[in-house]
Design a protein around this motif. Structure first.
Motif, PDB file in Angstrom:
ATOM      1  N   ASP A 184       0.795  -1.346  -0.020  1.00 13.86           N
ATOM      2  CA  ASP A 184       0.162   0.067  -0.113  1.00 13.86           C
ATOM      3  C   ASP A 184       0.803   1.351  -0.047  1.00 13.86           C
ATOM      4  O   ASP A 184       0.392   2.335  -0.004  1.00 13.86           O
ATOM      5  N   SER A 185       2.196   1.239   0.361  1.00 13.82           N
ATOM      6  CA  SER A 185       3.031   2.360   0.417  1.00 13.82           C
ATOM      7  C   SER A 185       2.886   3.349  -0.629  1.00 13.82           C
ATOM      8  O   SER A 185       3.057   2.904  -1.860  1.00 13.82           O
ATOM      9  N   LEU A 192       5.303   5.168  -1.512  1.00 14.28           N
ATOM     10  CA  LEU A 192       6.694   4.896  -1.806  1.00 14.28           C
ATOM     11  C   LEU A 192       6.726   4.430  -3.388  1.00 14.28           C
ATOM     12  O   LEU A 192       7.444   4.801  -4.185  1.00 14.28           O
ATOM     13  N   ASN A 193       5.875   3.562  -3.794  1.00 16.14           N
ATOM     14  CA  ASN A 193       5.777   3.031  -5.090  1.00 16.14           C
ATOM     15  C   ASN A 193       5.155   3.874  -6.212  1.00 16.14           C
ATOM     16  O   ASN A 193       5.655   3.965  -7.024  1.00 16.14           O
ATOM     17  N   GLU A 239       8.288   6.177  -6.715  1.00 16.41           N
ATOM     18  CA  GLU A 239       9.201   5.506  -7.447  1.00 16.41           C
ATOM     19  C   GLU A 239       8.939   5.674  -8.844  1.00 16.41           C
ATOM     20  O   GLU A 239       9.382   5.606  -9.941  1.00 16.41           O
ATOM     21  N   PHE A 298       1.606  13.812   0.053  1.00 18.55           N
ATOM     22  CA  PHE A 298       2.928  12.907   0.411  1.00 18.55           C
ATOM     23  C   PHE A 298       3.810  12.604  -0.805  1.00 18.55           C
ATOM     24  O   PHE A 298       4.995  12.939  -0.580  1.00 18.55           O
ATOM     25  N   LEU A 345      15.793   7.706  -0.228  1.00 18.77           N
ATOM     26  CA  LEU A 345      15.484   7.742  -1.567  1.00 18.77           C
ATOM     27  C   LEU A 345      16.541   8.745  -2.133  1.00 18.77           C
ATOM     28  O   LEU A 345      16.911   8.590  -3.358  1.00 18.77           O
ATOM     29  N   PRO A 363       8.933  -1.140   0.283  1.00 20.08           N
ATOM     30  CA  PRO A 363       8.231  -0.145   0.238  1.00 20.08           C
ATOM     31  C   PRO A 363       7.569   0.299   1.556  1.00 20.08           C
ATOM     32  O   PRO A 363       6.947   1.374   1.928  1.00 20.08           O
ATOM     33  N   ASP A 364       7.267  -0.995   2.428  1.00 24.18           N
ATOM     34  CA  ASP A 364       6.651  -0.780   3.770  1.00 24.18           C
ATOM     35  C   ASP A 364       7.620  -0.419   4.900  1.00 24.18           C
ATOM     36  O   ASP A 364       8.429  -1.383   4.934  1.00 24.18           O
ATOM     37  N   ARG A 398      21.707   4.808  -8.236  1.00 27.15           N
ATOM     38  CA  ARG A 398      20.960   4.363  -9.518  1.00 27.15           C
ATOM     39  C   ARG A 398      21.775   5.000 -10.782  1.00 27.15           C
ATOM     40  O   ARG A 398      21.971   4.456 -11.897  1.00 27.15           O
TER      41      ARG A 398
END
Lengths: 454, 454
Positions: free
Chosen positions: A155-156, A158-159, A162, A272, B380, B397-398, B387
């Motif tokens: 669910d984050s 952050l995906n 990214e 966010f 990040l 991610p979590d 990268r």
């Protein structure tokens, strides 16, 4: 001579030059996906129709290419059924399989089928063709590639962050300036909630989107024409007239949606993602766009769409979060988020802006002219060494006239030609001609390698 | 939970690990084709059935996957036709398109369709899936990839020489020891000529092939049982008992076929190819094998087949010359020669011999553990730099339990894990854990890059 054979309408052959360009696009996307830890999978072109049907709406079902059962496909079909002549029903009797329509449904099927082997979160990418029986038209094909990346089982947000970084990196690599538009399905739901018109969200976004073109008054007239109550239109005014940067927009939204829990959640999510991205020095702008609505029946959180800044063309990449992708196959509760690059449109943009790197066009680096059996044998031995150095080379297979051989080299855009005759063989050397500069000089095989490589 | 969804029999999903291996195979073949000046093309999955039908024999026609016409596929089909219930006839009425069965016929179609744009000789390679409604069984699939290279528009035997060099190079790169078997269709025609039994060539090669297993007497009995006259069997004796190296075999053949012009031509062709290859230091043996007969109705000159030496498996690559590929589409007189690597069998051989390079299995190089929002933001920013150095990295991610995050890294075979907590952030450093050695140390982002890269 008989008339030329052809290919089905809406499909394409890709020539060597087009393939080089397409490979450049796919390789770039693939390498960025890999940099972000995505792993490649492939699924079969054919899926069971039971997997595909009902997933793309009634219209989508009609656009599926169905594959006739092999052998006696009429077996068991009653005469009455034939007589009825209901094509949909009969198609279902004649066909068990169809060509995939997108990569998302096969991916959902894959996740459910292989769930015992997968470690979640599962980050996969997939670059494969899909098929749709759409009416072919300029820029729309019946066979085209999709380049998807999705994360399921997390669910984050952050995906989301990214995936936007991936979009930014890919278009930076291409040299295409883009605007990455973002919205959130929960914000749209919130808007529908506060104005009490959940079924009108598409009409509302379409109307709002016209503000610049037709002006506020006409937008409001259009909203009323869609059957939206005056009270609701009044509530919408701050949103329609909203201006400024992302922070300012979010502030207006937070005010307007203060009564909607889901709306506020959508605002928090956008906040966010945008705040996190701010520190990551993207090269392209991310813009909050409340008129962005794509695939309302499908997405449940953030949604993205990418527009090229320097070419007039539709969206060249899109994506978003869906909370129940695998539910349709009996595995509920798995959230996913993904993006899809539109390879065909990116191909068009790169062509229009002439952005392909120079080396994309180069196939063979060096061609040996063929003067006959002995010269060819000498050349082949030299070529073995030259290829070991990584130089792509070929010999004209027939000892044809010099002119024919040179025009082949020209047509193929081969930058260097090697000439081996009696004199060269005696000396153990090769005459190397630079086709761009028009110069030639006598070199050893080793010197040839360093010349061509530089 | 509902029963798991599946895929059509004879088709496969490819998981990330399988994809990495398959990409290694395709990339190796692709790079060697390019080194020899071949250019990639792609053709559509669907071809018109008029292009495909009648090209693969009656049996082949049955194995074509046909695509139901979209819309009202029953339109114009008379009631009588339905009543007759002839599936072949009806399939032709319901379907205009089919999935390609191989890459050769679409290539022939391509050459004829695009003849005005092509510069001959045209050296193309093509790596795409094909579909056959074969009965699925171990190692035989309904969707599988072919990796073909062909040259059209040149009679030169240098093409045969280079194709064998390509085979030798590809299998050397794979580390698979092979025997490259060669024969010539003209030799087989010559044999048929001198014994006056042109229709028996397949029976003859099948019988001769059994010599080692069943002995000369039984071979001769089998030949007689096939209806071959005693006189002809007598003439065949030197060929059946032929032993020795390629030169010795050619000498026997030249003697036996001295009366057959076409047979001698075949011997000359083999001689030229073998002599030319002798100077090119191949790493695998090329063996003249007169029992090699593949696709008699199709090839007209040299034919090849490759056998793995260290694994029991059928032919893993094949090819040959055909003098009239494009004739079926109304463009006669264009000679072609080509090879096709069997990717699925090569995949099996590499697995059995465990020959994949170590790096084939590695996806992500580095995973950042996620301790929460602030740590993630710090990570990040570092990852962006990492990268850019070409390191494939991801963040869990979590902010899940450490144990869960570490077992994800283990399951994914990620060799390095980065840990960023309160202390690391204060110092601007990262704790880097080597998952193989089990060691960890505190490093700057720059040090991390050089550690992971080495």
């Amino acid at each position: 001579m008989a008339s030329k054979p052809g290919i089905p309408k809406g499909t394409r052959d890709f020539s060597p030059v087009e393939m080089a360009k397409r490979n450049y696009i796919f390789d770039t996307i693939r390498s960025v996906y890999a940099l972000y830890g995505f792993q490649q999978i492939e699924t079969p072109a054919m899926e069971n129709l039971s997997t595909l049907m009902g997933k793309y709406g009634e219209e989508g079902d009609k656009l599926l290419f169905k594959i006739l059962n092999s052998g006696n496909f009429m077996a068991g079909v009653e005469f009455d059924e034939l007589q009825e002549g209901q094509t949909n029903k009969l198609a279902a009797r004649f066909c068990e399989k169809g060509l995939r329509y997108d990569l998302t449904v096969p991916f959902a099927r894959y996740v459910v089928q292989h769930r015992d082997e997968l470690t979640l979160p599962f980050k996969r990418y997939q670059i494969q063709p899909v098929w749709r029986a759409d009416r072919p038209q300029k820029g729309r094909y019946r066979e085209f590639y999709q380049c998807d990346a999705d994360v399921v089982g997390s669910d984050s947000l952050l995906n989301e962050v990214e995936l936007i970084q991936i979009i930014d990196t890919v278009f930076s690599k291409f040299g295409i300036r883009v605007c990455i538009k973002m919205n959130n399905r929960k914000i749209l739901t919130g808007i529908a909630e506060i104005i009490g018109a959940a079924d009108k969200i598409v009409d509302i976004t379409v109307a709002i989107d016209k503000l610049d073109k037709i002006g506020l008054e006409n937008v409001n007239t259009e909203l009323a024409a869609c059957g939206i109550a005056q009270e609701a239109i009044d509530k919408l005014q701050p949103i329609i007239c909203m201006k400024g940067n992302n922070d300012e927009k979010l502030a207006v939204m937070r005010e307007t949606l203060s009564e909607s829990e889901i709306g506020l959640k959508g605002i928090d999510e956008c906040f966010f993602v945008l705040k996190t991205l701010e520190k990551l020095a993207l090269r392209n702008q991310v813009e909050l766009d409340l008129t962005l609505a794509r695939g309302l029946n499908y997405y449940t959180g953030c949604i993205f769409e990418v527009k090229a800044l320097d070419v007039e063309i539709g969206s060249i990449t899109g994506g978003g979060r869906y909370d129940n992708l695998t539910g349709i196959f009996g595995m509920p509760g798995l959230s996913g988020v993904g993006i899809s690059f539109g390879a065909d449109r990116i191909f068009d943009v790169l062509n229009q802006l002439d952005l392909y790197p120079e080396e994309t066009g180069v196939g063979t680096d060096l061609m040996f002219v063929n003067f006959g059996e002995r010269e060819a044998a000498f050349s082949l031995a030299a070529m073995t060494k030259i290829r070991m150095a990584g130089i792509r080379c070929e010999i004209f297979p027939d000892s044809a006239k010099m002119k024919k051989q040179m025009s082949y080299a020209n047509a193929r855009n081969i930058p260097f030609v090697a000439i081996v005759g009696e004199d060269e063989m005696k000396e153990g050397k090769i005459m190397l001609k630079d086709m761009v500069k028009g110069e030639q000089r006598l070199v050893t095989p080793e010197e040839l390698i360093s010349c061509v490589k530089s």
